[in-house]
Scaffold this motif. Structure first.
Motif, PDB file in Angstrom:
ATOM      1  N   GLY A  11      -0.004   8.554   7.639  1.00  0.00           N
ATOM      2  CA  GLY A  11      -1.007   9.007   6.480  1.00  0.00           C
ATOM      3  C   GLY A  11      -0.092   9.701   5.413  1.00  0.00           C
ATOM      4  N   GLY A  12      -0.898  10.559   4.759  1.00  0.00           N
ATOM      5  CA  GLY A  12      -0.156  11.370   3.392  1.00  0.00           C
ATOM      6  C   GLY A  12       0.227  10.495   1.720  1.00  0.00           C
ATOM      7  N   ALA A  13       0.155   9.079   1.734  1.00  0.00           N
ATOM      8  CA  ALA A  13       0.755   8.415   1.289  1.00  0.00           C
ATOM      9  C   ALA A  13       0.287   7.924  -0.717  1.00  0.00           C
ATOM     10  CB  ALA A  13       0.753   6.918   1.506  1.00  0.00           C
ATOM     11  N   GLY A  14      -1.118   8.987  -0.695  1.00  0.00           N
ATOM     12  CA  GLY A  14      -1.702   8.633  -1.404  1.00  0.00           C
ATOM     13  C   GLY A  14      -3.213   7.660  -1.698  1.00  0.00           C
ATOM     14  N   HIS A  87      -3.189   4.137  10.445  1.00  0.00           N
ATOM     15  CA  HIS A  87      -2.644   4.160  12.249  1.00  0.00           C
ATOM     16  C   HIS A  87      -3.835   3.094  13.033  1.00  0.00           C
ATOM     17  CE1 HIS A  87       0.044   7.116  10.841  1.00  0.00           C
ATOM     18  NE2 HIS A  87      -0.653   8.334  10.352  1.00  0.00           N
ATOM     19  N   ASN A  88      -4.366   2.385  11.812  1.00  0.00           N
ATOM     20  CA  ASN A  88      -5.604   1.539  12.399  1.00  0.00           C
ATOM     21  C   ASN A  88      -5.093   0.059  12.109  1.00  0.00           C
ATOM     22  OD1 ASN A  88      -7.640  -0.033  12.882  1.00  0.00           O
ATOM     23  ND2 ASN A  88      -8.968   1.559  12.551  1.00  0.00           N
ATOM     24  N   ALA A  93      -5.948  -5.871   9.283  1.00  0.00           N
ATOM     25  CA  ALA A  93      -5.449  -7.069   8.799  1.00  0.00           C
ATOM     26  C   ALA A  93      -6.533  -8.104   8.985  1.00  0.00           C
ATOM     27  CB  ALA A  93      -4.660  -7.351  10.278  1.00  0.00           C
ATOM     28  N   SER A  94      -7.578  -7.114   9.072  1.00  0.00           N
ATOM     29  CA  SER A  94      -8.943  -7.733   9.293  1.00  0.00           C
ATOM     30  C   SER A  94      -9.790  -7.208   7.963  1.00  0.00           C
ATOM     31  CB  SER A  94     -10.478  -7.132  10.020  1.00  0.00           C
ATOM     32  OG  SER A  94     -11.794  -7.309   9.697  1.00  0.00           O
ATOM     33  N   LEU A  95      -9.764  -6.565   7.281  1.00  0.00           N
ATOM     34  CA  LEU A  95      -9.893  -6.136   5.697  1.00  0.00           C
ATOM     35  C   LEU A  95      -8.972  -7.022   4.777  1.00  0.00           C
ATOM     36  CD1 LEU A  95     -10.149  -1.961   5.248  1.00  0.00           C
ATOM     37  CD2 LEU A  95     -12.151  -3.640   5.031  1.00  0.00           C
ATOM     38  N   MET A  96      -7.023  -6.956   5.481  1.00  0.00           N
ATOM     39  CA  MET A  96      -7.468  -7.721   4.232  1.00  0.00           C
ATOM     40  C   MET A  96      -6.654  -9.268   3.954  1.00  0.00           C
ATOM     41  SD  MET A  96      -2.288  -6.522   5.218  1.00  0.00           S
ATOM     42  CE  MET A  96      -1.782  -5.337   4.643  1.00  0.00           C
ATOM     43  N   SER A  97      -7.595 -10.049   5.183  1.00  0.00           N
ATOM     44  CA  SER A  97      -7.979 -11.017   4.495  1.00  0.00           C
ATOM     45  C   SER A  97      -9.239 -11.272   4.092  1.00  0.00           C
ATOM     46  CB  SER A  97      -8.513 -11.342   6.260  1.00  0.00           C
ATOM     47  OG  SER A  97      -9.662 -10.761   6.943  1.00  0.00           O
ATOM     48  N   ARG A  98      -9.779 -10.204   3.573  1.00  0.00           N
ATOM     49  CA  ARG A  98     -11.364 -10.347   2.595  1.00  0.00           C
ATOM     50  C   ARG A  98     -10.584  -9.657   1.038  1.00  0.00           C
ATOM     51  NH1 ARG A  98     -16.631  -9.047   4.903  1.00  0.00           N
ATOM     52  NH2 ARG A  98     -17.063  -9.844   3.377  1.00  0.00           N
ATOM     53  N   ALA A  99      -9.541  -8.961   1.262  1.00  0.00           N
ATOM     54  CA  ALA A  99      -9.072  -8.315  -0.072  1.00  0.00           C
ATOM     55  C   ALA A  99      -8.285  -9.890  -1.018  1.00  0.00           C
ATOM     56  CB  ALA A  99      -8.451  -7.430   0.240  1.00  0.00           C
ATOM     57  N   THR A 119       3.881  -2.622   7.273  1.00  0.00           N
ATOM     58  CA  THR A 119       2.279  -3.693   6.177  1.00  0.00           C
ATOM     59  C   THR A 119       2.380  -4.619   5.397  1.00  0.00           C
ATOM     60  OG1 THR A 119       1.691  -0.983   6.009  1.00  0.00           O
ATOM     61  CG2 THR A 119      -0.073  -2.626   4.946  1.00  0.00           C
ATOM     62  N   LEU A 120       3.725  -4.522   4.854  1.00  0.00           N
ATOM     63  CA  LEU A 120       3.904  -6.086   3.851  1.00  0.00           C
ATOM     64  C   LEU A 120       4.299  -7.180   5.449  1.00  0.00           C
ATOM     65  CD1 LEU A 120       5.259  -7.718   1.867  1.00  0.00           C
ATOM     66  CD2 LEU A 120       7.797  -6.713   2.715  1.00  0.00           C
TER      67      LEU A 120
END
Length: 215
Positions: A11-14, A87-88, A93-99, A119-120
């Protein structure tokens, strides 16, 4: 439909700041939907203060995100920008597969750099297109980035993270714009902050167009 996921495990990364500004810029290029999936709802805070009727914003819980993306595509949305919760990992991962592209905002400090690495690694396992943005950084002095930014960029490069050129600096005009429900490109279009945000959006949108649609 191009889906821009803004994600990090910290959190807090902008994330919300980038989502709001990117949403306003994307809206100039086509029908745009902002999805506020972060329980903190900072993006919704900004949107409530916005006088303009676009871009569109919806709040979505984790279980509703797949159907929200499906509905956006059916409705002719050109750009969908998702402000994801930290933190989820399963949801990210689910969203990455669609982005089309996952954008990772990274403050130039050890905790954010460590979170970026996690995350990488997730993106690599999914073979998901990804780009890091150095965010909330000390402003450039004499046309050169500060040592802490240079060190952060070197670290990201060393671990194989695709990091975009330039940075988004910590500037008061960004906060002033958000308080009024605007992007800084609307609030103070000739400012350095506006130039930095616009340059980052051009880089991100070009990446999104270069990759095949995944959603």
């Amino acid at each position: 439909m191009h889906v821009i996921l803004i994600a990090t495990q910290k959190g807090g990364a902008g994330k919300s700041t980038l989502a709001a500004h990117f949403g306003a810029l994307a809206d100039a290029e086509g029908k745009t939907l902002l999805i506020d999936a972060d329980p903190q709802a900072s993006l919704s805070f900004w949107y409530k203060r916005r006088a303009a009727e676009t871009p569109i914003l919806v709040k979505a819980a984790a279980e509703n995100l797949p159907s929200t993306l499906d509905a956006a595509r059916a409705d002719g949305i050109a750009w969908c920008i998702v402000d994801s919760p930290p933190h989820n990992a399963p949801l990210t991962a689910s969203l990455m597969s669609r982005a089309s592209v996952t954008v990772i905002p990274v403050r130039p400090g050890p905790f954010d750099l460590d979170a970026a690495r996690a995350t990488l690694d997730m993106a690599r396992s999914l073979k998901a297109p990804i780009a890091c943005i150095i965010n909330a950084a000390p402003p450039i002095t004499r046309e050169s980035e500060t040592s802490i930014v240079a060190e952060a960029r070197a670290y990201l490069t060393q671990i194989g993270a695709p990091v975009l050129p330039g940075q988004v600096s910590q500037r008061a005009s960004l906060s002033h714009a958000l308080i009024t429900g605007q992007a800084v490109t609307e609030y103070d279009p000739d400012s350095r902050a506006a130039g930095e945000i616009a340059a980052m959006w051009r880089a991100v949108s070009d990446l999104a167009r270069a990759f095949p649609a995944r959603s």
